[in-house]
Design a protein around this motif. Sequence first.
Motif, PDB file in Angstrom:
ATOM      1  N   THR A  44      37.035  36.122  30.218  1.00  0.00           N
ATOM      2  CA  THR A  44      37.419  36.659  31.656  1.00  0.00           C
ATOM      3  C   THR A  44      39.004  36.302  31.896  1.00  0.00           C
ATOM      4  N   TRP A  45      39.584  37.064  32.566  1.00  0.00           N
ATOM      5  CA  TRP A  45      40.951  36.562  32.992  1.00  0.00           C
ATOM      6  C   TRP A  45      41.547  37.465  34.255  1.00  0.00           C
ATOM      7  N   THR A  46      42.773  37.320  34.724  1.00  0.00           N
ATOM      8  CA  THR A  46      43.320  37.952  35.569  1.00  0.00           C
ATOM      9  C   THR A  46      44.806  37.858  35.193  1.00  0.00           C
ATOM     10  N   ASP A  47      45.575  38.812  35.370  1.00  0.00           N
ATOM     11  CA  ASP A  47      46.672  38.926  34.935  1.00  0.00           C
ATOM     12  C   ASP A  47      47.497  40.098  35.675  1.00  0.00           C
ATOM     13  N   GLY A  48      48.947  39.867  35.815  1.00  0.00           N
ATOM     14  CA  GLY A  48      49.714  40.756  36.658  1.00  0.00           C
ATOM     15  C   GLY A  48      51.046  40.416  36.968  1.00  0.00           C
ATOM     16  N   LYS A  49      51.782  40.901  38.018  1.00  0.00           N
ATOM     17  CA  LYS A  49      53.234  40.430  38.162  1.00  0.00           C
ATOM     18  C   LYS A  49      53.236  39.967  39.877  1.00  0.00           C
ATOM     19  N   LEU A  50      53.906  39.001  40.001  1.00  0.00           N
ATOM     20  CA  LEU A  50      54.448  38.240  41.299  1.00  0.00           C
ATOM     21  C   LEU A  50      55.721  38.782  41.562  1.00  0.00           C
ATOM     22  N   THR A  51      55.901  39.319  42.858  1.00  0.00           N
ATOM     23  CA  THR A  51      57.249  39.620  43.415  1.00  0.00           C
ATOM     24  C   THR A  51      57.460  38.807  44.498  1.00  0.00           C
ATOM     25  N   HIS A  63      41.890  42.134  37.169  1.00  0.00           N
ATOM     26  CA  HIS A  63      41.055  40.994  36.623  1.00  0.00           C
ATOM     27  C   HIS A  63      39.725  41.477  36.139  1.00  0.00           C
ATOM     28  N   LYS A  64      39.233  40.874  34.919  1.00  0.00           N
ATOM     29  CA  LYS A  64      38.209  41.256  33.989  1.00  0.00           C
ATOM     30  C   LYS A  64      36.865  40.425  34.239  1.00  0.00           C
ATOM     31  N   SER A  65      35.826  41.148  34.201  1.00  0.00           N
ATOM     32  CA  SER A  65      34.514  40.352  34.315  1.00  0.00           C
ATOM     33  C   SER A  65      33.700  40.982  33.245  1.00  0.00           C
ATOM     34  N   VAL A  66      32.959  40.291  32.240  1.00  0.00           N
ATOM     35  CA  VAL A  66      32.326  40.861  31.276  1.00  0.00           C
ATOM     36  C   VAL A  66      30.761  41.145  31.389  1.00  0.00           C
ATOM     37  N   SER A  67      30.481  40.502  32.771  1.00  0.00           N
ATOM     38  CA  SER A  67      28.923  40.668  33.020  1.00  0.00           C
ATOM     39  C   SER A  67      28.821  41.111  34.582  1.00  0.00           C
ATOM     40  N   SER A  68      27.841  41.870  34.780  1.00  0.00           N
ATOM     41  CA  SER A  68      27.339  42.123  36.129  1.00  0.00           C
ATOM     42  C   SER A  68      26.049  41.525  36.652  1.00  0.00           C
ATOM     43  N   LYS A  71      26.610  37.276  41.107  1.00  0.00           N
ATOM     44  CA  LYS A  71      28.009  37.131  41.696  1.00  0.00           C
ATOM     45  C   LYS A  71      28.614  36.121  41.028  1.00  0.00           C
ATOM     46  N   ALA A  72      28.084  35.249  40.247  1.00  0.00           N
ATOM     47  CA  ALA A  72      28.381  33.979  39.428  1.00  0.00           C
ATOM     48  C   ALA A  72      29.303  34.593  38.203  1.00  0.00           C
ATOM     49  N   TYR A  73      29.057  35.540  37.820  1.00  0.00           N
ATOM     50  CA  TYR A  73      29.936  36.408  36.906  1.00  0.00           C
ATOM     51  C   TYR A  73      30.769  37.331  37.236  1.00  0.00           C
ATOM     52  N   CYS A  74      30.989  37.629  38.429  1.00  0.00           N
ATOM     53  CA  CYS A  74      32.116  38.572  38.967  1.00  0.00           C
ATOM     54  C   CYS A  74      33.222  38.081  39.077  1.00  0.00           C
ATOM     55  N   ARG A  75      34.463  38.728  39.344  1.00  0.00           N
ATOM     56  CA  ARG A  75      35.742  37.873  39.462  1.00  0.00           C
ATOM     57  C   ARG A  75      36.770  38.598  40.582  1.00  0.00           C
ATOM     58  N   ALA A 100      35.490  42.512  40.252  1.00  0.00           N
ATOM     59  CA  ALA A 100      35.224  42.969  39.156  1.00  0.00           C
ATOM     60  C   ALA A 100      33.755  42.366  38.642  1.00  0.00           C
ATOM     61  N   CYS A 101      32.747  43.317  38.589  1.00  0.00           N
ATOM     62  CA  CYS A 101      31.772  42.737  37.797  1.00  0.00           C
ATOM     63  C   CYS A 101      31.072  43.709  36.824  1.00  0.00           C
ATOM     64  N   GLY A 102      31.298  43.161  35.608  1.00  0.00           N
ATOM     65  CA  GLY A 102      31.137  43.928  34.357  1.00  0.00           C
ATOM     66  C   GLY A 102      32.067  44.885  34.087  1.00  0.00           C
ATOM     67  N   THR A 103      33.321  44.691  34.494  1.00  0.00           N
ATOM     68  CA  THR A 103      34.411  45.618  34.512  1.00  0.00           C
ATOM     69  C   THR A 103      35.744  45.228  34.589  1.00  0.00           C
ATOM     70  N   THR A 104      36.784  45.770  34.554  1.00  0.00           N
ATOM     71  CA  THR A 104      38.060  45.306  34.902  1.00  0.00           C
ATOM     72  C   THR A 104      38.481  46.285  36.196  1.00  0.00           C
ATOM     73  N   ARG A 105      39.185  45.528  36.949  1.00  0.00           N
ATOM     74  CA  ARG A 105      39.501  46.099  38.289  1.00  0.00           C
ATOM     75  C   ARG A 105      41.131  45.788  38.817  1.00  0.00           C
ATOM     76  N   SER A 106      41.633  46.773  39.299  1.00  0.00           N
ATOM     77  CA  SER A 106      43.053  46.264  39.857  1.00  0.00           C
ATOM     78  C   SER A 106      43.087  45.832  41.191  1.00  0.00           C
ATOM     79  N   PHE A 107      44.084  44.978  41.549  1.00  0.00           N
ATOM     80  CA  PHE A 107      44.245  44.576  42.818  1.00  0.00           C
ATOM     81  C   PHE A 107      45.722  44.509  43.259  1.00  0.00           C
ATOM     82  N   SER A 108      45.719  44.423  44.676  1.00  0.00           N
ATOM     83  CA  SER A 108      47.203  44.178  45.251  1.00  0.00           C
ATOM     84  C   SER A 108      47.025  43.495  46.443  1.00  0.00           C
TER      85      SER A 108
END
Length: 142
Positions: A44-51, A63-68, A71-75, A100-108
């Motif tokens: 699992t990971w989080t990546d992106g850009k800082l301004t 950010h990415k989570s591989v399991s749903s 909650k302990a597996y969400c990100r 993100a729970c078992g998926t990849t989600r965008s954030f801002s």
Amino acid sequence: MRTQLSAAVGAVALTAGALLGAPAAGAQATDYPTNSFRVEVGNTWTDGKLTWYNRSVLVEGTHKSVSSAGKAYCRLTWGRTYDASRALVGTRGSDPGDMACGTTRSFSFVVPADIVGGAQLVRICLDDGNYNDLLCAPYRRP
């Protein structure tokens, strides 16, 4: 007559120099510095850009989570800003709707840093769905 002509030529030269040295009407304001981030925990990971703004830091990414399986597996992703002396200035995180729970989600989100000169350091943390930090990494203002 010669003095008036010299003064006129000098005035034209000064005006031309001022116009040539002036920025174009549509010129952009100073760009804000940016850098990228990535924090990984297992697969699992989080990546992106800082301004880096004057009194805040914009954090954008995924950010990415591989399991749903719970909650302990969400990100979620969080950021904390610090001044030059490493004193905490502000905290803010992605919205719970961005979890993100078992998926990849965008954030801002924006992390406030309401001090003169803005934040000098931000810690980006990958959290589980219970808001427990799994791993944090520091990033300095470029």
